[in-house]
Design a protein around this motif. Structure first.
Motif, mmCIF file in Angstrom:
data_model
loop_
_atom_site.group_PDB
_atom_site.id
_atom_site.type_symbol
_atom_site.label_atom_id
_atom_site.label_comp_id
_atom_site.label_asym_id
_atom_site.label_seq_id
_atom_site.Cartn_x
_atom_site.Cartn_y
_atom_site.Cartn_z
ATOM 1 N N GLY A 42 1.881 3.228 -0.899
ATOM 2 C CA GLY A 42 2.066 1.832 -1.277
ATOM 3 C C GLY A 42 2.468 0.996 -0.080
ATOM 4 N N ILE A 43 1.876 -0.203 0.045
ATOM 5 C CA ILE A 43 2.219 -1.120 1.129
ATOM 6 C C ILE A 43 3.398 -1.969 0.658
ATOM 7 C CG2 ILE A 43 1.412 -2.990 2.626
ATOM 8 C CD1 ILE A 43 -1.493 -2.019 1.889
ATOM 9 N N ARG A 44 4.532 -1.857 1.339
ATOM 10 C CA ARG A 44 5.747 -2.576 0.932
ATOM 11 C C ARG A 44 5.640 -4.073 1.208
ATOM 12 N NH1 ARG A 44 10.247 1.239 3.766
ATOM 13 N NH2 ARG A 44 9.731 3.144 2.622
ATOM 14 N N THR A 45 6.344 -4.859 0.386
ATOM 15 C CA THR A 45 6.458 -6.291 0.652
ATOM 16 C C THR A 45 7.256 -6.480 1.942
ATOM 17 O OG1 THR A 45 8.477 -6.427 -0.662
ATOM 18 C CG2 THR A 45 6.413 -6.973 -1.786
ATOM 19 N N ALA A 46 7.150 -7.672 2.526
ATOM 20 C CA ALA A 46 7.840 -7.958 3.782
ATOM 21 C C ALA A 46 9.347 -7.728 3.667
ATOM 22 C CB ALA A 46 7.550 -9.383 4.235
ATOM 23 N N ASP A 47 9.928 -8.036 2.498
ATOM 24 C CA ASP A 47 11.372 -7.850 2.338
ATOM 25 C C ASP A 47 11.732 -6.480 1.781
ATOM 26 O OD1 ASP A 47 10.774 -7.988 -0.370
ATOM 27 O OD2 ASP A 47 11.890 -9.839 -0.727
ATOM 28 N N GLY A 48 10.733 -5.632 1.522
ATOM 29 C CA GLY A 48 10.985 -4.274 1.040
ATOM 30 C C GLY A 48 11.317 -4.164 -0.428
ATOM 31 N N SER A 49 11.260 -5.281 -1.167
ATOM 32 C CA SER A 49 11.677 -5.257 -2.572
ATOM 33 C C SER A 49 10.571 -4.830 -3.535
ATOM 34 C CB SER A 49 12.183 -6.640 -2.990
ATOM 35 O OG SER A 49 11.118 -7.577 -2.955
ATOM 36 N N GLY A 50 9.354 -4.698 -3.053
ATOM 37 C CA GLY A 50 8.243 -4.326 -3.921
ATOM 38 C C GLY A 50 7.054 -3.884 -3.091
ATOM 39 N N GLU A 51 5.875 -3.984 -3.688
ATOM 40 C CA GLU A 51 4.654 -3.600 -2.992
ATOM 41 C C GLU A 51 3.597 -4.686 -3.141
ATOM 42 O OE1 GLU A 51 3.339 0.223 -4.395
ATOM 43 O OE2 GLU A 51 5.039 1.244 -3.490
ATOM 44 N N VAL A 52 2.721 -4.766 -2.145
ATOM 45 C CA VAL A 52 1.623 -5.732 -2.170
ATOM 46 C C VAL A 52 0.273 -5.047 -2.287
ATOM 47 C CG1 VAL A 52 2.876 -7.529 -0.919
ATOM 48 C CG2 VAL A 52 1.532 -5.825 0.349
ATOM 49 N N GLY A 53 0.263 -3.732 -2.308
ATOM 50 C CA GLY A 53 -0.981 -2.994 -2.413
ATOM 51 C C GLY A 53 -0.785 -1.562 -2.007
ATOM 52 N N GLY A 54 -1.880 -0.924 -1.624
ATOM 53 C CA GLY A 54 -1.786 0.469 -1.243
ATOM 54 C C GLY A 54 -2.989 0.960 -0.482
ATOM 55 N N LEU A 55 -2.827 2.141 0.105
ATOM 56 C CA LEU A 55 -3.912 2.862 0.757
ATOM 57 C C LEU A 55 -4.248 4.034 -0.149
ATOM 58 C CD1 LEU A 55 -2.519 2.991 4.417
ATOM 59 C CD2 LEU A 55 -4.106 1.314 3.436
ATOM 60 N N ASN A 56 -5.532 4.156 -0.510
ATOM 61 C CA ASN A 56 -5.978 5.134 -1.484
ATOM 62 C C ASN A 56 -7.083 5.976 -0.866
ATOM 63 O OD1 ASN A 56 -6.942 6.491 -3.736
ATOM 64 N ND2 ASN A 56 -6.909 4.681 -5.047
ATOM 65 N N THR A 57 -6.974 7.311 -0.934
ATOM 66 C CA THR A 57 -7.993 8.171 -0.352
ATOM 67 C C THR A 57 -9.250 8.251 -1.218
ATOM 68 O OG1 THR A 57 -7.074 10.167 -1.361
ATOM 69 C CG2 THR A 57 -6.307 9.605 0.870
ATOM 70 N N ASN A 58 -9.206 7.757 -2.441
ATOM 71 C CA ASN A 58 -10.369 7.801 -3.332
ATOM 72 C C ASN A 58 -11.264 6.595 -3.092
ATOM 73 O OD1 ASN A 58 -9.430 10.143 -4.682
ATOM 74 N ND2 ASN A 58 -8.051 8.854 -5.868
ATOM 75 N N GLY A 59 -12.554 6.809 -3.056
ATOM 76 C CA GLY A 59 -13.504 5.712 -2.878
ATOM 77 C C GLY A 59 -14.237 5.826 -1.562
ATOM 78 N N ARG A 60 -14.917 4.758 -1.216
ATOM 79 C CA ARG A 60 -15.711 4.720 0.012
ATOM 80 C C ARG A 60 -15.387 3.444 0.784
ATOM 81 N NH1 ARG A 60 -21.815 3.683 -0.052
ATOM 82 N NH2 ARG A 60 -22.137 3.461 2.169
ATOM 83 N N ALA A 61 -14.908 3.606 1.979
ATOM 84 C CA ALA A 61 -14.575 2.457 2.820
ATOM 85 C C ALA A 61 -15.829 1.876 3.442
ATOM 86 C CB ALA A 61 -13.611 2.881 3.926
ATOM 87 N N GLY A 62 -15.765 0.612 3.813
ATOM 88 C CA GLY A 62 -16.871 0.022 4.547
ATOM 89 C C GLY A 62 -17.038 -1.452 4.275
ATOM 90 N N PRO A 63 -17.945 -2.073 5.017
ATOM 91 C CA PRO A 63 -18.185 -3.504 4.846
ATOM 92 C C PRO A 63 -18.909 -3.797 3.538
ATOM 93 C CG PRO A 63 -19.688 -2.574 6.462
ATOM 94 C CD PRO A 63 -18.735 -1.487 6.076
ATOM 95 N N GLY A 64 -18.833 -5.061 3.117
ATOM 96 C CA GLY A 64 -19.546 -5.484 1.924
ATOM 97 C C GLY A 64 -18.664 -5.691 0.715
ATOM 98 N N GLY A 65 -17.434 -5.266 0.797
ATOM 99 C CA GLY A 65 -16.511 -5.476 -0.311
ATOM 100 C C GLY A 65 -15.811 -6.816 -0.154
ATOM 101 N N ALA A 66 -14.766 -6.995 -0.916
ATOM 102 C CA ALA A 66 -13.978 -8.221 -0.810
ATOM 103 C C ALA A 66 -13.378 -8.321 0.589
ATOM 104 C CB ALA A 66 -12.865 -8.221 -1.851
ATOM 105 N N LEU A 67 -13.281 -9.540 1.103
ATOM 106 C CA LEU A 67 -12.671 -9.756 2.410
ATOM 107 C C LEU A 67 -11.198 -10.070 2.214
ATOM 108 C CD1 LEU A 67 -12.925 -10.029 5.492
ATOM 109 C CD2 LEU A 67 -13.435 -12.456 5.118
#
Length: 122
Positions: A42-67
């Motif tokens: 999980g990607i922590r919020t700037a103040d450490g009180s929560g999360e703003v997203g995450g890094l997930n090993t499932n799926g396929r990385a690459g261009p063409g998705g949301a920017l």
């Protein structure tokens, strides 16, 4: 909504090599993570009180998705940090109405953008 340097609202990025992706984002933007095992961080919020997203090993990385756009208070410094961390520029810094931005690929191949809004007029 108030912007903070090198922050995002929420996103999950595909990260086939989780340790390499973590190292890149820690070095480029100073992000901190919550560990949830070998397939998710999980990607922590700037103040450490929560999360703003995450890094997930499932799926396929690459261009063409949301920017995903990351806000910066020092665009040139962000370009240097991305390059030093192993990112590759896709588009160099360029002006747009209201600021400047660039895009890059992370080590997994995701394309992201960084923008710096113009300073408000006095």
């Amino acid at each position: 909504m108030e912007s903070s340097h090198h922050t995002i609202a929420y996103v999950e990025l595909v990260a086939p090599d989780l340790p390499a992706s973590r190292a890149f984002y820690e070095a480029a933007f100073g992000w901190q993570f919550n560990d949830y095992g070998p397939t998710y961080a999980g990607i922590r919020t700037a103040d450490g009180s929560g999360e703003v997203g995450g890094l997930n090993t499932n799926g396929r990385a690459g261009p063409g998705g949301a920017l995903l756009l990351i806000v910066s208070e020092d665009l040139d410094g962000s370009v240097a940090a991305v390059a030093a961390a192993g990112g590759v520029l896709v588009t160099p810094p360029e002006a747009y109405p209201g600021g400047r931005r660039f895009t890059f690929t992370d080590p997994a191949g995701n394309v992201l953008g960084v923008f710096q809004p113009d300073a408000p007029s006095a």
